[in-house]
Design a protein around this motif. Structure first.
Motif, mmCIF file in Angstrom:
data_model
loop_
_atom_site.group_PDB
_atom_site.id
_atom_site.type_symbol
_atom_site.label_atom_id
_atom_site.label_comp_id
_atom_site.label_asym_id
_atom_site.label_seq_id
_atom_site.Cartn_x
_atom_site.Cartn_y
_atom_site.Cartn_z
ATOM 1 N N THR A 52 8.449 11.943 -2.586
ATOM 2 C CA THR A 52 7.032 11.796 -2.269
ATOM 3 C C THR A 52 6.789 10.416 -1.671
ATOM 4 O O THR A 52 7.433 9.429 -2.050
ATOM 5 C CB THR A 52 6.141 11.951 -3.514
ATOM 6 O OG1 THR A 52 6.577 11.010 -4.505
ATOM 7 C CG2 THR A 52 6.229 13.340 -4.075
ATOM 8 N N LEU A 53 5.882 10.363 -0.717
ATOM 9 C CA LEU A 53 5.438 9.123 -0.084
ATOM 10 C C LEU A 53 3.942 8.998 -0.353
ATOM 11 O O LEU A 53 3.201 9.947 -0.108
ATOM 12 C CB LEU A 53 5.711 9.161 1.420
ATOM 13 C CG LEU A 53 5.226 7.965 2.238
ATOM 14 C CD1 LEU A 53 6.046 6.725 1.907
ATOM 15 C CD2 LEU A 53 5.301 8.263 3.734
ATOM 16 N N LYS A 54 3.535 7.853 -0.865
ATOM 17 C CA LYS A 54 2.126 7.661 -1.198
ATOM 18 C C LYS A 54 1.552 6.467 -0.455
ATOM 19 O O LYS A 54 2.243 5.457 -0.241
ATOM 20 C CB LYS A 54 1.959 7.449 -2.716
ATOM 21 C CG LYS A 54 2.380 8.641 -3.557
ATOM 22 C CD LYS A 54 2.209 8.349 -5.044
ATOM 23 C CE LYS A 54 2.652 9.551 -5.879
ATOM 24 N NZ LYS A 54 2.543 9.289 -7.332
ATOM 25 N N ILE A 55 0.291 6.589 -0.080
ATOM 26 C CA ILE A 55 -0.434 5.490 0.544
ATOM 27 C C ILE A 55 -1.688 5.255 -0.292
ATOM 28 O O ILE A 55 -2.455 6.176 -0.556
ATOM 29 C CB ILE A 55 -0.848 5.809 1.987
ATOM 30 C CG1 ILE A 55 0.359 6.278 2.819
ATOM 31 C CG2 ILE A 55 -1.493 4.575 2.629
ATOM 32 C CD1 ILE A 55 -0.019 6.717 4.232
ATOM 33 N N GLN A 56 -1.849 4.012 -0.741
ATOM 34 C CA GLN A 56 -3.019 3.681 -1.556
ATOM 35 C C GLN A 56 -3.303 2.180 -1.485
ATOM 36 O O GLN A 56 -2.463 1.387 -1.930
ATOM 37 C CB GLN A 56 -2.761 4.090 -3.013
ATOM 38 C CG GLN A 56 -3.912 3.805 -3.950
ATOM 39 C CD GLN A 56 -3.633 4.272 -5.369
ATOM 40 O OE1 GLN A 56 -2.480 4.539 -5.734
ATOM 41 N NE2 GLN A 56 -4.666 4.377 -6.185
ATOM 42 N N ARG B 269 0.796 -1.225 0.000
ATOM 43 C CA ARG B 269 0.000 0.000 0.000
ATOM 44 C C ARG B 269 0.830 1.277 0.000
ATOM 45 O O ARG B 269 0.335 2.341 -0.333
ATOM 46 C CB ARG B 269 -0.919 0.015 1.219
ATOM 47 C CG ARG B 269 -1.930 -1.122 1.227
ATOM 48 C CD ARG B 269 -2.898 -1.025 2.390
ATOM 49 N NE ARG B 269 -2.224 -1.024 3.689
ATOM 50 C CZ ARG B 269 -2.087 0.049 4.456
ATOM 51 N NH1 ARG B 269 -2.568 1.216 4.056
ATOM 52 N NH2 ARG B 269 -1.481 -0.049 5.625
ATOM 53 N N PHE B 270 2.079 1.189 0.418
ATOM 54 C CA PHE B 270 2.954 2.364 0.500
ATOM 55 C C PHE B 270 3.966 2.325 -0.646
ATOM 56 O O PHE B 270 4.484 1.263 -0.991
ATOM 57 C CB PHE B 270 3.731 2.390 1.819
ATOM 58 C CG PHE B 270 2.916 2.751 3.035
ATOM 59 C CD1 PHE B 270 1.889 1.944 3.479
ATOM 60 C CD2 PHE B 270 3.216 3.894 3.763
ATOM 61 C CE1 PHE B 270 1.150 2.283 4.617
ATOM 62 C CE2 PHE B 270 2.507 4.236 4.904
ATOM 63 C CZ PHE B 270 1.471 3.419 5.322
ATOM 64 N N SER B 271 4.230 3.508 -1.195
ATOM 65 C CA SER B 271 5.304 3.639 -2.178
ATOM 66 C C SER B 271 5.992 4.980 -1.978
ATOM 67 O O SER B 271 5.392 5.929 -1.452
ATOM 68 C CB SER B 271 4.756 3.526 -3.601
ATOM 69 O OG SER B 271 3.884 4.608 -3.882
ATOM 70 N N ALA B 272 7.244 5.044 -2.365
ATOM 71 C CA ALA B 272 7.993 6.289 -2.226
ATOM 72 C C ALA B 272 8.981 6.407 -3.367
ATOM 73 O O ALA B 272 9.474 5.400 -3.882
ATOM 74 C CB ALA B 272 8.728 6.338 -0.887
ATOM 75 N N GLU B 273 9.239 7.631 -3.749
ATOM 76 C CA GLU B 273 10.248 7.874 -4.769
ATOM 77 C C GLU B 273 10.986 9.160 -4.446
ATOM 78 O O GLU B 273 10.466 10.037 -3.755
ATOM 79 C CB GLU B 273 9.632 7.946 -6.163
ATOM 80 C CG GLU B 273 8.622 9.052 -6.365
ATOM 81 C CD GLU B 273 8.071 9.072 -7.782
ATOM 82 O OE1 GLU B 273 8.469 8.223 -8.606
ATOM 83 O OE2 GLU B 273 7.242 9.945 -8.069
ATOM 84 N N ARG B 274 12.201 9.244 -4.954
ATOM 85 C CA ARG B 274 13.002 10.449 -4.762
ATOM 86 C C ARG B 274 13.492 10.879 -6.135
ATOM 87 O O ARG B 274 14.359 10.242 -6.727
ATOM 88 C CB ARG B 274 14.181 10.193 -3.830
ATOM 89 C CG ARG B 274 14.890 11.488 -3.458
ATOM 90 C CD ARG B 274 15.998 11.263 -2.479
ATOM 91 N NE ARG B 274 16.565 12.566 -2.084
ATOM 92 C CZ ARG B 274 17.707 12.709 -1.436
ATOM 93 N NH1 ARG B 274 18.415 11.635 -1.085
ATOM 94 N NH2 ARG B 274 18.146 13.906 -1.120
#
Lengths: 114, 108
Positions: A76-80, A64-69
């Motif tokens: 950015t950190l995303k929760i979905q 559910r979590f992803s992050a990129e730099r």
């Protein structure tokens, strides 16, 4: 010297919705961390970047979590999709040094999932 | 698994009343122990890093010490502005692991 910038400061979403957090580290800092801090607990590391490469994401719930730099700077950190238990403060930190060292933290984003 | 336990959970002091906060840890190989201060609604602010048993660091009214099993944060003659949550973190064989913190309140 400008500190670590995070946005938004607060976010309220319903469960199963998606959300994204943004972090701009201190200029020149190669290492960037995302932490999750649940009320009454210490911060828990989610992911650590060295420039734009991932050093440690062992505690990131990757379903559910992803992050990129991007370009080794902003992140950015995303929760979905979000769950109720994701309610927490999400802290971004940066460091000019590699590895686990003293870090400079932003003010955090307080997420409430209802 | 690395573990960090801080005590007490909360501490109330009168201004000028010295005391100590404890951070006990269990790690396979300690590479560093960190102390941070966190004010309400803000991110942690770095205070000290300790690397080996016997090491001490000082900053104003704060002094951090380290043994093979624990670290102490001594606060001498605290002032109301020292009120905050104090977090310790250890860098062992895994990632950086934080304790739950000690919430310090200093009354004038």
């Amino acid at each position: 010297e400008a500190g670590v910038a995070q946005s938004p400061r607060y976010k309220i979403i319903e469960k199963r919705q998606s959300v994204a957090f943004w972090c701009n580290p201190i200029s020149g800092h190669a290492t960037l961390y995302w932490y999750q801090q649940i009320l009454g607990q210490g911060p828990k590391l989610l992911i650590q970047f060295q420039n734009n490469g991932v050093v440690d994401d062992s505690q990131l719930p990757k379903d559910r979590f992803s992050a990129e730099r991007l370009k080794g700077v902003d992140s950015t950190l995303k929760i979905q999709p979000a769950k109720l238990e994701d309610s927490a403060v999400y802290l971004c930190a940066s460091s000019p040094w590699a590895g686990n060292t003293e870090a400079f933290f932003g003010q955090g984003t307080r997420l409430t999932v209802v | 698994e690395d573990q960090v336990t801080q005590s007490p959970e909360a501490l109330r002091l009168q201004e000028g009343e010295s005391s100590s906060l404890n951070c006990s840890y269990t790690v396979s190989g300690l590479r560093g122990l960190f102390w941070y201060r966190q004010d309400p609604g803000k991110g942690p602010e770095f205070l000290f890093t300790l690397y080996s048993a016997g090491e001490e660091k000082e900053k104003e009214r704060l002094k951090a010490t380290l043994t093979k099993k624990e670290s102490f944060l001594h606060i001498t003659a605290p002032k109301p502005e020292d009120s905050a949550t104090y977090l310790c973190a250890v860098d062992g064989t895994g990632d950086m692991r934080f304790g739950a913190g000690t919430r310090l309140t200093v009354k004038p």
